[in-house]
Design a protein around this motif. Sequence first.
Motif, PDB file in Angstrom:
ATOM      1  N   ALA A 234     -12.911  -1.533  -8.594  1.00 50.39           N
ATOM      2  CA  ALA A 234     -12.749  -0.598  -7.475  1.00 50.39           C
ATOM      3  C   ALA A 234     -11.475  -0.908  -6.694  1.00 50.39           C
ATOM      4  O   ALA A 234     -10.751  -0.001  -6.261  1.00 50.39           O
ATOM      5  N   LEU A 235     -11.185  -2.204  -6.512  1.00 51.77           N
ATOM      6  CA  LEU A 235      -9.953  -2.589  -5.820  1.00 51.77           C
ATOM      7  C   LEU A 235      -8.722  -2.172  -6.614  1.00 51.77           C
ATOM      8  O   LEU A 235      -7.722  -1.731  -6.039  1.00 51.77           O
ATOM      9  N   LEU A 236      -8.791  -2.293  -7.931  1.00 53.94           N
ATOM     10  CA  LEU A 236      -7.662  -1.882  -8.770  1.00 53.94           C
ATOM     11  C   LEU A 236      -7.394  -0.384  -8.606  1.00 53.94           C
ATOM     12  O   LEU A 236      -6.234   0.024  -8.466  1.00 53.94           O
ATOM     13  N   HIS A 237      -8.448   0.434  -8.624  1.00 53.69           N
ATOM     14  CA  HIS A 237      -8.262   1.875  -8.445  1.00 53.69           C
ATOM     15  C   HIS A 237      -7.624   2.164  -7.086  1.00 53.69           C
ATOM     16  O   HIS A 237      -6.743   3.027  -6.974  1.00 53.69           O
ATOM     17  N   HIS A 238      -8.038   1.431  -6.060  1.00 53.47           N
ATOM     18  CA  HIS A 238      -7.465   1.619  -4.720  1.00 53.47           C
ATOM     19  C   HIS A 238      -5.981   1.262  -4.709  1.00 53.47           C
ATOM     20  O   HIS A 238      -5.161   2.009  -4.139  1.00 53.47           O
ATOM     21  N   VAL A 239      -5.617   0.154  -5.324  1.00 55.66           N
ATOM     22  CA  VAL A 239      -4.208  -0.271  -5.348  1.00 55.66           C
ATOM     23  C   VAL A 239      -3.351   0.737  -6.108  1.00 55.66           C
ATOM     24  O   VAL A 239      -2.249   1.089  -5.674  1.00 55.66           O
ATOM     25  N   LEU A 240      -3.842   1.197  -7.246  1.00 58.44           N
ATOM     26  CA  LEU A 240      -3.065   2.126  -8.064  1.00 58.44           C
ATOM     27  C   LEU A 240      -2.832   3.450  -7.354  1.00 58.44           C
ATOM     28  O   LEU A 240      -1.798   4.105  -7.561  1.00 58.44           O
ATOM     29  N   LYS A 241      -3.773   3.859  -6.526  1.00 58.69           N
ATOM     30  CA  LYS A 241      -3.610   5.110  -5.785  1.00 58.69           C
ATOM     31  C   LYS A 241      -2.735   4.928  -4.547  1.00 58.69           C
ATOM     32  O   LYS A 241      -2.063   5.868  -4.117  1.00 58.69           O
ATOM     33  N   GLY A 242      -2.738   3.724  -3.989  1.00 60.54           N
ATOM     34  CA  GLY A 242      -2.022   3.509  -2.744  1.00 60.54           C
ATOM     35  C   GLY A 242      -0.597   3.032  -2.898  1.00 60.54           C
ATOM     36  O   GLY A 242       0.225   3.192  -1.992  1.00 60.54           O
ATOM     37  N   GLU A 243      -0.269   2.425  -4.023  1.00 59.89           N
ATOM     38  CA  GLU A 243       1.068   1.868  -4.235  1.00 59.89           C
ATOM     39  C   GLU A 243       1.964   2.874  -4.956  1.00 59.89           C
ATOM     40  O   GLU A 243       1.501   3.673  -5.774  1.00 59.89           O
ATOM     41  N   GLU A 244       3.260   2.815  -4.637  1.00 55.07           N
ATOM     42  CA  GLU A 244       4.242   3.605  -5.378  1.00 55.07           C
ATOM     43  C   GLU A 244       4.668   2.790  -6.598  1.00 55.07           C
ATOM     44  O   GLU A 244       5.522   1.920  -6.506  1.00 55.07           O
ATOM     45  N   ILE A 245       4.048   3.082  -7.712  1.00 53.38           N
ATOM     46  CA  ILE A 245       4.211   2.261  -8.914  1.00 53.38           C
ATOM     47  C   ILE A 245       5.067   2.989  -9.945  1.00 53.38           C
ATOM     48  O   ILE A 245       4.749   4.113 -10.349  1.00 53.38           O
ATOM     49  N   ASP A 246       6.164   2.337 -10.334  1.00 54.45           N
ATOM     50  CA  ASP A 246       6.967   2.870 -11.434  1.00 54.45           C
ATOM     51  C   ASP A 246       6.327   2.475 -12.766  1.00 54.45           C
ATOM     52  O   ASP A 246       6.003   3.321 -13.584  1.00 54.45           O
ATOM     53  N   ARG A 247       6.202   1.172 -12.965  1.00 56.07           N
ATOM     54  CA  ARG A 247       5.475   0.623 -14.118  1.00 56.07           C
ATOM     55  C   ARG A 247       4.739  -0.615 -13.635  1.00 56.07           C
ATOM     56  O   ARG A 247       5.274  -1.390 -12.857  1.00 56.07           O
ATOM     57  N   ALA A 248       3.530  -0.806 -14.121  1.00 58.05           N
ATOM     58  CA  ALA A 248       2.756  -1.976 -13.699  1.00 58.05           C
ATOM     59  C   ALA A 248       2.143  -2.660 -14.902  1.00 58.05           C
ATOM     60  O   ALA A 248       1.608  -2.003 -15.810  1.00 58.05           O
ATOM     61  N   LEU A 249       2.233  -3.980 -14.911  1.00 58.79           N
ATOM     62  CA  LEU A 249       1.536  -4.811 -15.887  1.00 58.79           C
ATOM     63  C   LEU A 249       0.294  -5.379 -15.216  1.00 58.79           C
ATOM     64  O   LEU A 249       0.372  -5.966 -14.136  1.00 58.79           O
TER      65      LEU A 249
END
Length: 456
Positions: A234-249
């Motif tokens: 659930a925390l991962l989904h929150h981070v992915l929606k809240g951060e401006e991510i170009d590419r993430a590992l």
Amino acid sequence: MTTFNDFGLHADINRALAAKDYTVPTPIQVQAIPPLMKGRDLCGIAQTGTGKTAGFALPSIHHLLTYPHRATPRGCRMLVLAPTRELAAQIAQSCRDYGRFTKLSVSTVFGGVPINKQIRELSQGVDILVATPGRLLDLIDQRALRLDDVEIFVLDEADQMMDMGFIHSLRRVAKLLPSRRQNLFFSATMPKEIAGLADQFLNDPVTVSVAPQATTAEKVRQQVTFVEQKEKQALLHHVLKGEEIDRALIFTRTKHGADRVVRHLAGAGIQAFAIHGNKSQAQRTTALQAFRSGQVRLLVATDIAARGIDVSGVSHVINFEIPNVPEQYVHRIGRTARAGAEGIAISFVAPDEKTYLRDIERVTRTKAEPVKLPDDFNEMVRSLPKPVQAPRNTGGKGRDPQRQREDAQRRKGENPNRGPRREAPAGDGAQPQSKRRFRPRRSGVGAHKGAVTRVG
């Protein structure tokens, strides 16, 4: 200011560097290239992403061009050993780029793919061979490769080699190499065990170091959030929606954990690929190419990818599970903030991982910025979408079509009477094929003349 033109490299190398718009060398290249061009052995302590591949490839290619002669059949003039398939492929591509205006041949050999094509490539000899230890020894055991004409030997990421259990393979390779050769030894860390291994390969080496041992990449903003293990998704989904991510590992500690994260993301409509040792080579290559091209912006990986992925534009590294080896944390977050860019490293720490975090802080002498859970986090956990179902392995039904085709091709090549045997598609640390034994199946359902049973 030092430039590549100041090193006196072969004209064809300078031409290739100009084509890639490379003009100013990195610190490790400044320190390593001059002594290597004089033929000295070298021990390099450098993190991934510092430019060490060019640091050893450029002077080595210069040597091969300065003293030109054809490689002997089933031999190579330069041998580079790397711990993972991805890193081996990356090094080989760099060598091809730097030698693009020369006639030098470059080959790559690693497990997980049919061995017959590799045997054919080596039959006439190659100038530069980049290999993982398991497949290298398999080719040697099948008399498809010999090492007695190696002029330059490079051992890259030595500490990861040790972590993956390659120490016995490396000692065996050392015995097969000629006594007169130039040796290049690179490692991100230099504990006593690695220093002892270096002594076995190096002769009066020059030592270069571009960063203190176990330091974190510069310009990486480190954050940590304490969360229960079962609530990390659930925390991962929150981070992915809240951060401006170009590419993430996104890093996990286990292969099944990586697949589980991908299925959860798919359930939420978020596309991601997984890359780990249980994936076929075709799947790993497809995932890496999609990530590199930007087709998919999330790659979930085990530590096999921590040093084998060189992708520009990785804005975030997310430690879904932090590693239990502090040095591995350094390698993970080194995937971002490359070539002077900035990056963010976010770690999810469960109660039973706090000891790992303390070890990381002690070794790296840094402390990550704490980030609290969002106010409505309990609701996020309750509303977490269900993961997609994992494909059932029922004799091929419902499985990935590409994997089915690969399995069918492998089955066709299992008959030992059809020429050289293929290496089992295991992880990079697979034992050489020659260690397996075959015995006739004497009875039982399906027994027939010539049938064999794999043992061991």
